[in-house]
Design a protein around this motif. Structure first.
Motif, short mmCIF file in Angstrom:
data_model
loop_
_atom_site.label_atom_id
_atom_site.label_comp_id
_atom_site.label_asym_id
_atom_site.label_seq_id
_atom_site.Cartn_x
_atom_site.Cartn_y
_atom_site.Cartn_z
N UNK A 119 -17.30 -17.56 2.64
CA UNK A 119 -16.98 -16.60 3.68
C UNK A 119 -18.24 -15.81 4.22
N UNK A 120 -17.99 -15.31 5.47
CA UNK A 120 -19.21 -14.47 5.91
C UNK A 120 -19.36 -13.27 5.04
N UNK A 121 -20.37 -12.85 5.06
CA UNK A 121 -20.85 -11.49 4.32
C UNK A 121 -21.36 -10.63 5.19
N UNK A 122 -20.78 -9.05 5.10
CA UNK A 122 -21.22 -8.30 5.84
C UNK A 122 -21.41 -6.81 5.05
N UNK A 123 -22.50 -6.73 4.82
CA UNK A 123 -22.64 -5.49 3.74
C UNK A 123 -21.92 -4.18 4.17
N UNK A 124 -21.69 -3.99 5.54
CA UNK A 124 -21.20 -2.79 5.93
C UNK A 124 -19.59 -2.94 5.99
N UNK A 125 -19.16 -3.88 5.90
CA UNK A 125 -17.63 -4.19 5.53
C UNK A 125 -17.35 -4.78 4.25
N UNK A 126 -16.56 -3.73 3.50
CA UNK A 126 -16.19 -4.20 2.16
C UNK A 126 -14.91 -5.17 2.05
N UNK A 127 -14.77 -6.00 1.11
CA UNK A 127 -13.59 -6.67 0.94
C UNK A 127 -12.77 -6.35 -0.33
N UNK A 128 -11.60 -6.73 -0.34
CA UNK A 128 -10.69 -6.46 -1.21
C UNK A 128 -9.74 -7.67 -1.82
N UNK A 129 -9.37 -7.96 -2.93
CA UNK A 129 -8.65 -9.00 -3.16
C UNK A 129 -7.26 -8.58 -3.49
N UNK A 130 -6.17 -9.09 -2.77
CA UNK A 130 -4.88 -8.64 -2.95
C UNK A 130 -4.00 -10.04 -3.27
N UNK A 131 -3.20 -9.65 -4.41
CA UNK A 131 -2.23 -10.80 -4.60
C UNK A 131 -1.01 -10.45 -4.10
N UNK A 132 -0.56 -11.47 -3.55
CA UNK A 132 0.94 -11.46 -2.73
C UNK A 132 1.83 -12.55 -3.21
N UNK A 133 2.94 -12.42 -3.58
CA UNK A 133 3.91 -13.15 -4.03
C UNK A 133 5.12 -13.18 -3.12
N UNK A 134 5.47 -14.51 -2.43
CA UNK A 134 6.42 -14.55 -1.66
C UNK A 134 7.33 -15.71 -1.81
N UNK A 135 8.50 -15.74 -1.24
CA UNK A 135 9.33 -16.78 -1.45
C UNK A 135 9.87 -17.55 -0.20
N UNK A 136 9.00 -17.20 0.73
CA UNK A 136 9.25 -17.95 2.00
C UNK A 136 7.90 -18.81 2.13
N UNK A 137 7.40 -19.31 3.26
CA UNK A 137 6.39 -19.66 3.79
C UNK A 137 6.10 -20.65 5.07
N UNK A 138 6.11 -19.80 5.89
CA UNK A 138 6.02 -19.94 7.38
C UNK A 138 4.58 -20.21 7.65
N UNK A 139 4.37 -20.80 8.85
CA UNK A 139 2.92 -21.36 9.23
C UNK A 139 2.27 -20.07 9.19
N UNK A 140 0.94 -20.21 8.38
CA UNK A 140 -0.03 -19.17 8.30
C UNK A 140 0.61 -17.64 7.98
N UNK A 141 1.59 -17.59 7.35
CA UNK A 141 2.32 -16.30 6.99
C UNK A 141 1.45 -15.41 6.57
N UNK A 142 1.04 -15.51 5.28
CA UNK A 142 0.09 -14.71 4.52
C UNK A 142 -0.96 -13.99 5.40
N UNK A 143 -1.64 -14.92 5.94
CA UNK A 143 -2.86 -14.58 7.01
C UNK A 143 -2.30 -13.59 7.98
N UNK A 144 -1.01 -14.05 8.80
CA UNK A 144 -0.60 -13.04 9.74
C UNK A 144 0.14 -11.78 9.08
#
Length: 193
Positions: A119-144
């Motif tokens: 992925x692109x790295x930008x020192x000025x913008x931190x990133x965080x990991x999030x665990x998401x558990x869903x029971x549906x799965x529509x197109x690009x749902x988690x990203x949206x």
């Protein structure tokens, strides 16, 4: 009846027919007559199940079955409690409102393979990991969902479907394994708060 677990690599499309610019499932799974039970967009990685049985495919993919899909999303920024609460309640994405889900901030996963390309790295913008558990799965749902609460997803990995976990299966990107079709992993359902 056959069930195959694949660690779908980044950039692979969820179809067996050839594509002009991307790899397809046929590049990784050489078993005839199987098809995906659910999908992962080409920019997402991780656990994908394939089967030759339509009834089993429905049990895995249909949202009414409430089979939990667990994702690790690397998001831009540092989500606060309000953003996580909004995800958990359900997010209005315009064409539908997501079902309630479970979320939690996790440490950067040490057991996760490197993505190619990274992925692109930008020192000025931190990133965080999030665990998401869903029971549906529509197109690009988690990203949206993450974008809707102000934290766009940079990397998305499906790590589990039901009780099947990609790490316990020992799959590196592009590897697949046969899974027993009568295993108890199918009975794991999502419980809303």
């Amino acid at each position: 009846m056959r069930l195959i677990a694949l660690n779908k690599p980044f950039g692979t499309i969820c179809q067996f027919s050839p594509h002009e610019t991307r790899q397809s499932l046929a590049d990784w799974v050489k078993v005839p007559g199987v098809y995906p039970a659910g999908r992962l967009d080409s920019d997402s990685e991780g656990l994908l199940l394939l089967t030759d049985d339509g009834a089993l495919q429905a049990r895995i993919a249909e949202p009414k079955r409430k089979l939990v899909k667990r994702y690790w999303a690397q998001v831009e920024g540092e989500p606060d409690a309000a953003a996580l609460a909004a995800l958990e309640r359900g997010v209005d994405l315009g064409d539908f409102v997501t079902q309630p889900c479970q979320t939690r901030i996790i440490a950067a996963p040490e057991n996760l393979w490197p993505r190619n390309p990274p992925i692109r790295y930008r020192a000025s913008i931190p990133t965080t990991w999030v665990e998401i558990a869903i029971s549906e799965g529509k197109n690009r749902q988690v990203r949206r969902m993450t974008a809707a609460v102000g934290y766009p997803t940079l990397r998305l990995v499906r790590v589990a479907i039901g009780a099947l976990d990609i790490f316990s299966l020992g799959l590196t990107p592009g590897e697949s394994i046969d899974v027993p079709t009568n295993a108890p992993w199918q009975n794991t359902t999502h419980k809303h708060k």
